[in-house]
Scaffold this motif. Sequence first.
Motif, short mmCIF file in Angstrom:
data_model
loop_
_atom_site.label_atom_id
_atom_site.label_comp_id
_atom_site.label_asym_id
_atom_site.label_seq_id
_atom_site.Cartn_x
_atom_site.Cartn_y
_atom_site.Cartn_z
N ARG A 176 -7.49 0.03 3.55
CA ARG A 176 -7.63 0.60 4.88
C ARG A 176 -7.63 -0.49 5.95
O ARG A 176 -7.08 -0.31 7.04
CB ARG A 176 -8.91 1.42 4.96
N ASN A 210 -0.53 6.53 14.24
CA ASN A 210 -0.05 5.56 13.26
C ASN A 210 -1.09 5.52 12.16
O ASN A 210 -2.10 4.84 12.28
CB ASN A 210 0.13 4.18 13.90
N GLY A 211 -0.88 6.31 11.11
CA GLY A 211 -1.93 6.53 10.12
C GLY A 211 -3.02 7.36 10.76
O GLY A 211 -2.79 8.47 11.22
N SER A 212 -4.24 6.82 10.82
CA SER A 212 -5.35 7.53 11.45
C SER A 212 -5.62 7.05 12.87
O SER A 212 -6.54 7.53 13.52
CB SER A 212 -6.62 7.35 10.60
N ALA A 236 -1.40 -1.44 12.16
CA ALA A 236 -1.26 -0.49 13.26
C ALA A 236 -1.71 -1.05 14.59
O ALA A 236 -1.18 -0.68 15.64
CB ALA A 236 -2.07 0.78 12.94
N ALA A 252 -4.12 -1.52 6.65
CA ALA A 252 -3.42 -0.48 7.42
C ALA A 252 -3.82 -0.54 8.89
O ALA A 252 -2.98 -0.37 9.79
CB ALA A 252 -3.74 0.90 6.83
#
Length: 290
Positions: free
Chosen positions: A144, A109-111, A151, A147
Amino acid sequence: MSPDDDGYGNDSGRSNDGYSTLGGTRQTRTRLPDSQGGDGYGPRRPARNSRSLFTVLGVVILLLAAIAFANMGGGGGDNGGDGARGSDAKRPGSAPTAATGTKPVTGKNGSIPSGYAHDEQGAQSAAANYSVALGSADMFDKSRRRAIASAVYAPAVASARQGALDKVYSGEDFLANIGLNADGTAPAGQTFISRSNPVGTKVEKFNGDTASVSVWYSALFGLAGEGSKNPVSESWFTNTFALTWTNGDWKVTDFTQKDGPAPVGRDQAASPAGEMADAVEQFGGFTYAR
């Protein structure tokens, strides 16, 4: 690095001296040279070869037996509590840190790793990886940070958490205390380091769709660079995450943090600031799994 009410306190959950470390000393034993007589110690007695041989063989046999026992999974199964491993075999919450053979992470999920198994193993993997994300330097960047919150946290609490995190991580006093600029960036010529390194996880409670998992980890935090007033130091913490199974994955609903357990530091010389900054940039983190 968590607020008092939300796991991310203004003092990051650290002690008053957030950058102190424990010093350790080691004693050394000096062996005197073999005497040739006349110095009061006398010559060393010759080695007893047969006894030494039996000792080595005994150690080898014990090691082989231990390896065989481990490969058989303890041999005694659920009834092995009074066997070779004694009461430690059934210690609540304890588990070996070796890989289980099941791949618990299937996506991102993203990074941030996602797609955890719907069991205790998956809950532990999620907690370990979420502790890494929430302790990273990315939390000091607004986009970030949001995000990460989206997540990691369950949808029911994500919005509230984002607002609380923005308030803490954008506070000028907080940023100034750790040596960062007002926008959360490091001063020119310095590298900001914030990294969590999980050592182990423990299931506190597990009820199918909810779990409580503790993560024991070391944290690197500070500024690497010439003239840094907050040099990178190591601290130890335990985070306990409340997790819920939501939309096919484990998500955080709350967590608490406490200091330690902290080991005694060794008498190693601290690395130069440039070497520390290079190490963090060159050595990537791990995806944690049981």
